[in-house]
Design a protein around this motif. Structure first.
Motif, PDB file in Angstrom:
ATOM      1  N   MET A   1     -18.988  48.423  60.694  1.00  0.00           N
ATOM      2  CA  MET A   1     -19.819  49.084  61.714  1.00  0.00           C
ATOM      3  C   MET A   1     -19.909  50.581  61.425  1.00  0.00           C
ATOM      4  SD  MET A   1     -18.216  47.067  64.976  1.00  0.00           S
ATOM      5  CE  MET A   1     -19.040  48.008  66.240  1.00  0.00           C
TER       6      MET A   1
ATOM      7  N   PHE B   1     -18.033  53.877  58.890  1.00  0.00           N
ATOM      8  CA  PHE B   1     -17.060  54.307  57.893  1.00  0.00           C
ATOM      9  C   PHE B   1     -17.042  55.834  57.870  1.00  0.00           C
ATOM     10  CE2 PHE B   1     -16.095  55.560  53.434  1.00  0.00           C
ATOM     11  CZ  PHE B   1     -14.768  55.164  53.431  1.00  0.00           C
TER      12      PHE B   1
ATOM     13  N   CYS C   1     -14.942  59.180  56.029  1.00  0.00           N
ATOM     14  CA  CYS C   1     -13.929  59.587  55.056  1.00  0.00           C
ATOM     15  C   CYS C   1     -13.869  61.110  54.982  1.00  0.00           C
ATOM     16  CB  CYS C   1     -14.202  58.976  53.685  1.00  0.00           C
ATOM     17  SG  CYS C   1     -15.796  59.340  52.993  1.00  0.00           S
TER      18      CYS C   1
ATOM     19  N   ARG D   1     -11.240  47.610  50.699  1.00  0.00           N
ATOM     20  CA  ARG D   1     -12.634  48.073  50.818  1.00  0.00           C
ATOM     21  C   ARG D   1     -12.676  49.590  50.994  1.00  0.00           C
ATOM     22  NH1 ARG D   1     -15.538  44.473  55.389  1.00  0.00           N
ATOM     23  NH2 ARG D   1     -13.924  42.879  55.518  1.00  0.00           N
TER      24      ARG D   1
ATOM     25  N   VAL E   1     -15.636  65.716  57.081  1.00  0.00           N
ATOM     26  CA  VAL E   1     -15.683  64.254  57.187  1.00  0.00           C
ATOM     27  C   VAL E   1     -17.110  63.798  56.952  1.00  0.00           C
ATOM     28  CG1 VAL E   1     -15.360  62.269  58.714  1.00  0.00           C
ATOM     29  CG2 VAL E   1     -13.780  64.190  58.828  1.00  0.00           C
ATOM     30  N   ARG E   2     -17.249  62.757  56.128  1.00  0.00           N
ATOM     31  CA  ARG E   2     -18.577  62.137  55.963  1.00  0.00           C
ATOM     32  C   ARG E   2     -18.573  60.817  56.712  1.00  0.00           C
ATOM     33  NH1 ARG E   2     -22.124  62.853  50.771  1.00  0.00           N
ATOM     34  NH2 ARG E   2     -23.467  61.935  52.324  1.00  0.00           N
ATOM     35  N   SER E   3     -19.635  60.590  57.454  1.00  0.00           N
ATOM     36  CA  SER E   3     -19.684  59.398  58.296  1.00  0.00           C
ATOM     37  C   SER E   3     -20.870  58.522  57.936  1.00  0.00           C
ATOM     38  CB  SER E   3     -19.797  59.811  59.766  1.00  0.00           C
ATOM     39  OG  SER E   3     -18.661  60.553  60.135  1.00  0.00           O
ATOM     40  N   PHE E   4     -20.658  57.235  58.009  1.00  0.00           N
ATOM     41  CA  PHE E   4     -21.701  56.251  57.701  1.00  0.00           C
ATOM     42  C   PHE E   4     -21.661  55.169  58.776  1.00  0.00           C
ATOM     43  CE2 PHE E   4     -19.757  58.057  53.979  1.00  0.00           C
ATOM     44  CZ  PHE E   4     -20.822  58.465  53.189  1.00  0.00           C
ATOM     45  N   THR E   5     -22.805  54.766  59.233  1.00  0.00           N
ATOM     46  CA  THR E   5     -22.830  53.683  60.225  1.00  0.00           C
ATOM     47  C   THR E   5     -23.685  52.537  59.698  1.00  0.00           C
ATOM     48  OG1 THR E   5     -24.671  54.769  61.321  1.00  0.00           O
ATOM     49  CG2 THR E   5     -22.486  55.150  62.234  1.00  0.00           C
ATOM     50  N   PHE E   6     -23.290  51.347  60.037  1.00  0.00           N
ATOM     51  CA  PHE E   6     -23.967  50.143  59.538  1.00  0.00           C
ATOM     52  C   PHE E   6     -24.246  49.221  60.719  1.00  0.00           C
ATOM     53  CE2 PHE E   6     -20.558  51.595  56.756  1.00  0.00           C
ATOM     54  CZ  PHE E   6     -21.286  52.051  55.678  1.00  0.00           C
TER      55      PHE E   6
ATOM     56  N   ARG F   1     -16.067  40.098  45.589  1.00  0.00           N
ATOM     57  CA  ARG F   1     -16.731  41.238  46.215  1.00  0.00           C
ATOM     58  C   ARG F   1     -18.160  41.362  45.716  1.00  0.00           C
ATOM     59  NH1 ARG F   1     -13.683  45.106  48.162  1.00  0.00           N
ATOM     60  NH2 ARG F   1     -15.614  45.554  49.265  1.00  0.00           N
TER      61      ARG F   1
ATOM     62  N   HIS G   1     -20.774  43.814  44.659  1.00  0.00           N
ATOM     63  CA  HIS G   1     -20.899  45.216  44.248  1.00  0.00           C
ATOM     64  C   HIS G   1     -22.368  45.624  44.207  1.00  0.00           C
ATOM     65  CE1 HIS G   1     -16.764  44.465  42.829  1.00  0.00           C
ATOM     66  NE2 HIS G   1     -16.603  45.700  43.264  1.00  0.00           N
TER      67      HIS G   1
ATOM     68  N   LEU H   1     -25.848  56.788  48.438  1.00  0.00           N
ATOM     69  CA  LEU H   1     -24.442  56.499  48.724  1.00  0.00           C
ATOM     70  C   LEU H   1     -24.313  55.584  49.942  1.00  0.00           C
ATOM     71  CD1 LEU H   1     -21.456  56.952  48.152  1.00  0.00           C
ATOM     72  CD2 LEU H   1     -21.569  59.034  49.532  1.00  0.00           C
TER      73      LEU H   1
ATOM     74  N   ARG I   1     -24.947  52.100  48.832  1.00  0.00           N
ATOM     75  CA  ARG I   1     -23.880  51.572  47.979  1.00  0.00           C
ATOM     76  C   ARG I   1     -22.647  51.227  48.813  1.00  0.00           C
ATOM     77  NH1 ARG I   1     -24.770  51.811  42.766  1.00  0.00           N
ATOM     78  NH2 ARG I   1     -22.581  51.641  42.189  1.00  0.00           N
ATOM     79  N   LEU I   2     -22.350  52.108  49.769  1.00  0.00           N
ATOM     80  CA  LEU I   2     -21.183  51.843  50.614  1.00  0.00           C
ATOM     81  C   LEU I   2     -21.399  50.623  51.492  1.00  0.00           C
ATOM     82  CD1 LEU I   2     -19.924  55.367  51.745  1.00  0.00           C
ATOM     83  CD2 LEU I   2     -19.084  53.907  49.925  1.00  0.00           C
TER      84      LEU I   2
ATOM     85  N   LEU J   1     -20.315  47.866  49.373  1.00  0.00           N
ATOM     86  CA  LEU J   1     -18.875  47.891  49.070  1.00  0.00           C
ATOM     87  C   LEU J   1     -18.008  47.557  50.277  1.00  0.00           C
ATOM     88  CD1 LEU J   1     -18.581  51.046  46.785  1.00  0.00           C
ATOM     89  CD2 LEU J   1     -18.125  48.692  46.145  1.00  0.00           C
ATOM     90  N   LEU J   2     -18.518  47.897  51.461  1.00  0.00           N
ATOM     91  CA  LEU J   2     -17.696  47.696  52.652  1.00  0.00           C
ATOM     92  C   LEU J   2     -17.907  46.331  53.298  1.00  0.00           C
ATOM     93  CD1 LEU J   2     -17.995  51.299  54.101  1.00  0.00           C
ATOM     94  CD2 LEU J   2     -15.931  50.219  53.217  1.00  0.00           C
ATOM     95  N   GLN J   3     -18.769  45.529  52.707  1.00  0.00           N
ATOM     96  CA  GLN J   3     -18.954  44.170  53.245  1.00  0.00           C
ATOM     97  C   GLN J   3     -17.709  43.337  52.951  1.00  0.00           C
ATOM     98  OE1 GLN J   3     -21.403  43.015  55.094  1.00  0.00           O
ATOM     99  NE2 GLN J   3     -22.551  44.938  54.990  1.00  0.00           N
ATOM    100  N   PRO J   4     -17.472  42.333  53.771  1.00  0.00           N
ATOM    101  CA  PRO J   4     -16.355  41.430  53.456  1.00  0.00           C
ATOM    102  C   PRO J   4     -16.642  40.655  52.179  1.00  0.00           C
ATOM    103  CG  PRO J   4     -17.538  40.724  55.435  1.00  0.00           C
ATOM    104  CD  PRO J   4     -18.147  42.001  55.007  1.00  0.00           C
TER     105      PRO J   4
END
Lengths: 195, 580
Positions: free
Chosen positions: A44, A46, A48, A173, B56-61, B93, B95, B103, B106-107, B110-113
């Motif tokens: 949901m 991430f 870093c 991950r 901090v770098r933040s990403f939401t999905f 995984r 990729h 980015l 790509r993330l 990478l962050l998927q189960p």
């Protein structure tokens, strides 16, 4: 599938899990990573951090408290405060990150590695001797602080989570994502911070 | 501190006399030293202990889960009980492909189960547990918009493609899929979809033209299967424009099975495939390069136009395509698959065959010599085919060293209750063999067997214990069939390129085979077959250079000089095409 719910007070999502870790990069320093998953394991959010390196004076002055300070307060607290989602609880994979619990209201559980065979009934001791409450969910082994009410809270939340949910795997991950982000952004853009 | 003084008293002493003393009053003198201590003010050094402001770098999905739910509601649940997907352990995984630059994107990959978790989450069950390398193949296809799955035959390319399609459909990443395959494989794909993705609706494009037009324009068909011939026949439908000005027939994903069918850049099939409006393009083939690097250029013009050019050297082409092509061999991924054993059955022509061969070759070479510079590739091929036919059977007497050897081997195979497949490039040869191998219950599978009967032939070969030999043409039986119940393969005559031969042997040597597969390559000594064999070896080199990254100093492909050199002839000046 569990529906995501909105907390009317905070406006944040519940029924999510947080995973917090720190990656020690030999060249750049410590990177913090925080991943929020829904209960099916999908990402949901991430977050870093840029790398951080404690200086020599800090290493002397903080002594044995340096790790908990950097991991828990500087990195952990910063990351958890950045997140939009309010998870049921936060999983960590390093004892030093337990210090984050002093700065946040969310329960925190240390996920023990599969090959860690410290099998005292309900008690787990950290390297410094601090006793922890130790319990199991499926194949996951967890330890929480004895001081807070985290054991009860986390056990309640775990009831909503499939036993097959692997609480160790998401840390891999995060590490991969930090590696990717670090490669993509480059240390120059973020700079190397100091503690 | 005040100074002060002290008096010192002196005494005098005299014997026998009374002591007398006097003490003159004298002032006491005291010396004083003064030490200045001064005042000390210490220097303080402060070390600030501040909390650094961490970047901090933040990403939401947030969106993927919603999309998945929508798609889930549109596709019915599996109707028959299957092994629960969550029982599939593993952590394959997904990729991001190299061409995913952002980015955030790509993330998100990478962050998927793990793939296994994604499949379990969608309740995607399997009739049997896939191999780990098959999960890798699915994870390779799933995120790619341009991909070639080029596994060696027999590794389950069909299953991998179907599962990747299934996952994309179930997650709502694609809604319409077109699968194009050779005509004989349409029923095979239908059957495989029913097996591996039973909840996915599949429609086959077939029937007369109005019916096909209607089928092409069906809005809700998740997967449509068409054969290459129909695709070319219906090419106009891909040019129709809808009210929105976009092509009215368009797909989210187009999959070309046996994609070597579009290797010819100037061919109609290639042009039609490229004209289909689509977002993703996949190619499935065990032989992405059959003759030359041009084959791969032809396939990539469909996948990513302009990505490759014919001028590229094989090694650099290999590097360019490395992120788009997944190629595994059985040796790499199936350590426990029974081995494929090769036997070179080298033998001499019978005296009658040798005489016929000598006459034909002398006559042919004489004609080519007389033609001089006007000799064409067609003339050379004509002579080659004539000589190869004589290697099979003597035209005058019907004598055949190959048949004698084949009969002896089949006797042993039949006694042991095993089955064999015999490949030839000529239907006439197969028919001749059928007549002479009656004791082994031969079945035929080639271009003259109607498509509707072919499935029955395969079933009969599989189930009837008295049917020990299947006579197959390279063209009809080379691709897509699962014949792993046959332990022996005979290449009665040799095809022009090793890829086609590999396809043929791969029919039997594939997952599910219960023992070693013995491949007998029949070769007549001191004939055109021996010379062609050397060229086949060189073609294998080409494949290795592109897909293994190995350097090769051998000459690649089949050159004009080599073709004419088969008969020690000087070649004409104009370049000729590589042999098919």
């Amino acid at each position: 599938m569990q529906e995501s719910q909105i907390d009317t007070e905070t406006g944040k999502h519940s029924y999510s899990l947080g995973f917090l870790t720190v990656v020690d990069h030999q060249q750049h320093g410590l990177f913090g990573g925080y991943l929020v998953l829904n209960t099916t394991g999908r990402p949901m959010e991430f977050h870093c951090t840029a790398p951080i390196k404690p200086n020599h004076a800090q290493q002397i002055l903080y002594g044995p408290t340096l790790e908990p300070f950097i991991y828990g307060e500087q990195i952990g607290q910063t990351l958890l405060e950045k997140a939009g989602a309010q998870p049921m609880f936060v999983c960590i994979d390093h004892p030093a990150l337990l210090a984050v619990r002093e700065h946040v209201s969310t329960p925190v559980a240390l996920v023990l590695p599969v090959d860690d065979h410290q099998t005292t009934e309900n008690t787990y001791r950290l390297d410094d001797g601090t006793p922890m409450v130790h319990f199991q969910h499926g194949s996951n082994r967890l330890a929480v602080s004895e001081r807070a009410d985290d054991h009860r809270l986390i056990t309640e939340h775990l009831a909503e989570l499939a036993e097959s949910f692997d609480l160790v795997e998401p840390f891999a991950r995060i590490r991969e994502a930090i590696d990717e982000a670090q490669r993509a952004v480059g240390s120059g853009e973020w700079g190397v911070g100091s503690g | 501190m005040p100074p002060y003084t002290t008096n010192f008293v002196s005494f005098e002493h005299n014997d026998n006399s009374a002591i007398s003393w006097h003490a003159p009053p004298r002032p006491i003198v005291t010396s004083v030293d003064t030490i200045e201590l001064g005042t000390c003010s210490p220097h303080v050094i402060s070390i600030p202990i501040t909390k650094a402001n961490l970047h901090v770098r933040s990403f939401t999905f947030g969106e993927s889960a919603k999309v998945a739910e929508v798609a889930e509601n549109k596709i019915a649940s599996p109707s028959k009980p299957l092994q629960a997907a969550h029982q599939v352990a593993g952590s394959t995984r997904i990729h991001p492909p190299a061409d995913v630059i952002k980015l955030d994107d790509r993330l998100e990959y990478l962050l998927q189960p793990s793939l296994e978790s994604l499949l379990a989450e969608r309740s995607l069950a399997f009739p049997s547990r896939p191999f780990p390398f098959q999960f890798e193949g699915i994870a390779f296809l799933y995120p790619r918009h341009a991909a070639v799955l080029a596994d060696e035959m027999g590794l389950g390319k069909t299953m991998q493609a179907i599962t990747a399609v299934r996952l994309l459909l179930r997650r709502g990443d694609v809604k319409t899929v077109l699968l194009v395959c050779p005509k004989p494989l349409v029923t095979n794909w239908q059957r495989e979809f029913n097996l591996w993705a039973p909840e996915i609706p599949v429609a086959v494009i077939q029937g007369d033209q109005p019916k096909r037009l209607w089928q092409w324009q069906l809005p809700d068909a998740a997967v449509r299967i068409a054969n290459y011939e129909l695709l070319c026949r219906d090419r106009d439908v891909f040019e129709y424009l809808g009210d929105d000005g976009r092509p009215s027939v368009r797909f989210d994903l187009v999959v070309l099975d046996e994609s070597q069918r579009i290797k010819n850049l100037d061919g109609t099939t290639n042009h039609v495939a490229r004209s289909i409006s689509r977002r993703r393009s996949w190619a499935i083939t065990g032989t992405p390069v059959e003759n030359s690097t041009d084959d791969l250029v032809g396939i990539f013009e469909f996948l990513a136009p302009g990505f490759l050019s014919p001028e590229m050297k094989p090694l650099s082409m290999g590097r360019m395509v490395s992120d788009h092509v997944l190629r595994r061999t059985k040796e790499q991924v199936l350590a426990d698959l029974p081995p494929k054993l090769f036997r070179e059955a080298e033998m001499d022509l019978t005296p009658q065959q040798r005489e016929s061969y000598r006459l034909a070759e002398d006559d042919g070479v004489l004609r080519l010599t007389e033609l001089g510079d006007s000799a064409s590739i067609g003339h050379v091929f004509e002579l080659v085919l004539r000589l190869k036919q004589i290697c099979n059977f003597d035209p005058a007497t019907g004598d055949s060293s190959k048949l004698e050897r084949l009969t002896a081997d089949l006797e042993e195979i039949a006694v042991s209750g095993r089955k064999a497949i015999v490949f030839s490039q000529w239907v006439d040869t197969l028919k001749r063999l059928a007549g002479r191998l009656q004791q082994f219950g031969p079945l035929e599978y080639h271009g003259r067997i109607p498509h509707r009967q072919r499935e029955t032939v395969i079933e009969q070969f599989r189930n009837d214990p008295s049917r020990h030999v299947l006579l197959m043409s390279y063209g009809a039986g080379g691709v897509g069939l699962n014949l792993q119940f046959a332990n022996y393969v005979f290449l009665f005559d040799r095809w022009w390129n090793p890829a086609v031969e590999d396809q043929a042997t791969g029919r039997a040597h594939r997952i599910g085979v219960d023992g070693p597969v013995t491949v007998t390559r029949v070769l007549m000594l001191e004939t055109i077959e021996e010379r062609i064999d050397r060229i086949l070896q060189e073609k294998r080199e080409l494949f290795d250079v592109i897909f293994s990254g190995a350097e090769s100093h051998r000459k690649l492909g089949l050159t004009q000089q080599e073709l004419f050199g088969l008969f020690q002839l000087k070649c004409p000046a104009d370049p000729i095409a590589v042999a098919a």
